[in-house]
Design an enzyme around this catalytic site. Structure first.
Site, PDB file in Angstrom:
ATOM      1  N   TRP A 111       1.763   1.842  -3.454  1.00  0.00           N
ATOM      2  CA  TRP A 111       0.682   2.522  -4.191  1.00  0.00           C
ATOM      3  C   TRP A 111       0.771   4.030  -3.980  1.00  0.00           C
ATOM      4  O   TRP A 111       0.587   4.826  -4.900  1.00  0.00           O
ATOM      5  CB  TRP A 111      -0.700   2.041  -3.716  1.00  0.00           C
ATOM      6  N   GLU A 170       0.842  -1.211   0.000  1.00  0.00           N
ATOM      7  CA  GLU A 170       0.000   0.000   0.000  1.00  0.00           C
ATOM      8  C   GLU A 170       0.869   1.250   0.000  1.00  0.00           C
ATOM      9  O   GLU A 170       0.534   2.262  -0.609  1.00  0.00           O
ATOM     10  CB  GLU A 170      -0.948   0.009   1.208  1.00  0.00           C
ATOM     11  N   ASN A 187     -10.971   2.242   2.810  1.00  0.00           N
ATOM     12  CA  ASN A 187     -10.554   2.126   1.400  1.00  0.00           C
ATOM     13  C   ASN A 187     -11.540   1.336   0.545  1.00  0.00           C
ATOM     14  O   ASN A 187     -11.890   1.743  -0.566  1.00  0.00           O
ATOM     15  CB  ASN A 187      -9.165   1.497   1.316  1.00  0.00           C
ATOM     16  N   TRP A 237     -21.184  12.813 -19.232  1.00  0.00           N
ATOM     17  CA  TRP A 237     -21.661  12.657 -17.856  1.00  0.00           C
ATOM     18  C   TRP A 237     -23.068  13.216 -17.745  1.00  0.00           C
ATOM     19  O   TRP A 237     -23.397  14.217 -18.395  1.00  0.00           O
ATOM     20  CB  TRP A 237     -20.732  13.393 -16.885  1.00  0.00           C
ATOM     21  N   TRP A 271      -9.736   8.122  -7.716  1.00  0.00           N
ATOM     22  CA  TRP A 271     -10.930   8.484  -8.496  1.00  0.00           C
ATOM     23  C   TRP A 271     -10.806   8.057  -9.948  1.00  0.00           C
ATOM     24  O   TRP A 271     -11.747   7.541 -10.543  1.00  0.00           O
ATOM     25  CB  TRP A 271     -11.214   9.991  -8.373  1.00  0.00           C
ATOM     26  N   TRP A 282     -16.214  12.135 -12.404  1.00  0.00           N
ATOM     27  CA  TRP A 282     -15.385  11.757 -11.262  1.00  0.00           C
ATOM     28  C   TRP A 282     -14.764  12.971 -10.578  1.00  0.00           C
ATOM     29  O   TRP A 282     -14.465  12.959  -9.391  1.00  0.00           O
ATOM     30  CB  TRP A 282     -14.297  10.757 -11.675  1.00  0.00           C
TER      31      TRP A 282
END
Ligand SMILES: Cc1cc2nc3c(=O)[nH]c(=O)nc-3n(C[C@H](O)[C@H](O)[C@H](O)COP(=O)(O)OP(=O)(O)OC[C@H]3O[C@@H](n4cnc5c(N)ncnc54)[C@H](O)[C@@H]3O)c2cc1C
Length: 454
Positions: A278, A275, A342, A307, A383, A360
């Site tokens: 990441w 993580e 998460n 959208w 996102w 988003w």
């Protein structure tokens, strides 16, 4: 006899000769790169080290919520640093205003020979630091910047052909190779506290004097138990369990050292270390592809998506009133605590982009306002991952089914009951604002049309 005020040149002579350590996202005194290098420089050049911080109005004035928990968090962290410094006969010099005014203020107060910072990677910070570096140079003060916020930065992890990685798995393999014990060596700042500039305490501005008030949100401690790390791989996906570290906000503001945390991870949990990779990965994306920080999709064709951007549905999403209990639980957790698990971040983000077909960027901006651990790189990465537009993102046709996600990760409904206790009461809880199967179909059609998929 006539008296004259001191000539400006004489006044300079009486000012303390210092190097400034300008704190930003590195609010601690231990294992701190910029502080350590400032100390070494001060020792070599017979100078003193002055720590400083700016409550930057360019940032604070944009916050609508005057009880924003992050401002309290920073204030608490500075108060703790101030207590440590007072114990050494030194003091923090904290300025409330613009960064330019802070510089003028420090220039008047000290004879500044150099400024030391830890690198900050967001677009505003890059611009700010470039200007500051120039301005200090015009005042004959050198500028030094260091890596402290990330484990490996900028060009430290590149592919064998020298290009940046855009897929996580190969990135993380190289990242692990490069994460040598040397990279994790702590900076022994305590050894040089004797070099701190000694002066009478300077008061910190109060929250009230800056137009803020203390938050009621509970702020997590800067610690993690080894038992939690050892159980992390098995338990981290279940939002009802206290099974993740909640250290995001401490990493955000540097109240813990990322190197120390990585060492703990190496000893206790490979999944946790992943993580942290990441986190570095998203810093790396922001650095090499700065357009993502400027509101652009990583994959440009995703900017062609039509959208729906229905405002009433967006409001229902923000308020935790979509009629999907797992989504609503997440949004209520966020609104109440400044944190969201998460797994649930992934579910609510997917729901907004795909079920509701809301851009988003709307969700990203809402999270930026609310998350204690808000970080541009990771938030944008999360996102764009959910929307499918990011590097190494969930494929566009993957639409999380909130019901199946609940069955998998909140089977006994403990998380949902905690945040949406009325979810089974048809008089108090709304009906779903969209039907999953219909919304899924609509999403696939809209995405396929934009991406020209058949
Ligand atoms: C839509 C969305 C938005 C997100 N926004 C942010 C954000 O603004 N700031 C942020 O720090 N994280 C963000 N994340 C990533 C992740 O959700 C949080 O880092 C994590 O939930 C924080 O909780 P924790 O500290 O208990 O994490 P832990 O599970 O204990 O993990 C430890 C640390 O590793 C890092 N980390 C963990 N997971 C990720 C991840 N997927 N991506 C990047 N870093 C990770 C974080 O620094 C975290 O504090 C987002 C994820 C999604 C899906």
């Amino acid at each position: 006899m006539t008296t004259t005020s001191p000539h400006p040149a004489t006044a300079t002579l009486s000012k303390a000769q210092v190097v400034i350590v300008w704190l930003r996202r590195d609010l601690r005194l231990t294992d701190q790169a910029a502080l350590y290098y400032a100390q070494r420089y001060a020792k070599q050049h017979s100078l003193k080290v002055q720590l400083a911080f700016v409550f930057d109005r360019a940032i604070l004035d944009l916050l609508d919520d005057k009880t924003d928990a992050r401002v309290t968090f920073i204030h608490n962290a500075l108060t703790a640093i101030q207590a440590q410094l007072l114990g050494q006969g030194a003091t923090l010099d904290v300025f409330y205003g613009t960064v330019e005014d802070a510089q003028n203020h420090w220039h008047r107060r000290y004879d500044v020979k150099a400024v030391f910072v830890n690198r900050d990677y967001e677009p505003y910070s890059l611009q700010r630091d470039a200007t500051q570096e120039e301005n200090w140079a015009s005042r004959n003060a050198a500028w030094f910047s260091y890596k402290d916020q990330t484990l490996l930065e900028q060009n430290e992890v590149l592919s064998n052909t020298g290009t940046p990685y855009t897929v996580f798995t190969p990135y993380s393999r190289k990242w692990r190779d490069k994460l040598t014990p040397y990279m994790l060596k702590p900076y022994p700042t305590e050894k040089y506290f004797g070099l701190l500039h000694q002066q009478d305490p300077l008061p910190l501005p109060t929250l009230a004097s800056m137009g803020f008030a203390c938050t009621t949100i509970e702020l997590p401690p800067p610690t993690v138990h080894t038992e939690l790390l050892q159980a992390y791989a098995d338990k981290r996906n279940f939002p009802s369990l206290p099974a993740t570290s909640r250290l995001g906000v401490h990493l955000r503001f540097g109240t813990i050292s990322i190197r120390q945390l990585a060492k703990l991870a190496q000893a206790n949990s490979d999944t946790f270390l992943n993580e942290l990779a990441w986190r570095d990965f998203y810093f790396n994306i922001l650095h090499h592809f700065p357009r993502v920080g400027e509101g652009k999709a990583f994959k440009a064709d995703y900017d062609l998506i039509k959208w729906r951007n229905n405002e009433a549905e967006f409001r229902a999403w923000t308020e935790g009133q979509t009629g999907y209990p797992i989504v609503d639980a997440g949004m209520r957790e966020l609104n109440t605590t400044g944190f969201m698990h998460n797994r649930v971040r992934m579910i609510v983000a997917s729901f907004l982009c795909k079920h509701l077909l809301i851009d988003w960027r709307w969700g990203e901006a809402y999270f930026a306002k609310k998350l204690l651990d808000f970080d541009l790189g990771s938030n944008n990465g999360g996102w764009q991952w959910a929307a499918g537009s990011g590097c190494d993102a969930a494929p566009y046709f993957r639409v999380f089914n909130p019901t199946l996600q609940t069955e998998k990760f909140d089977k006994d409904l403990r998380y949902i009951r905690r945040w949406v206790p009325e979810f089974q009461d048809p008089f108090r809880y709304p009906r779903p604002i969209v039907i999953h199967e219909e919304a899924r179909k609509r999403c696939l059609e809209v995405y396929a049309a934009a991406l020209k998929k058949s």
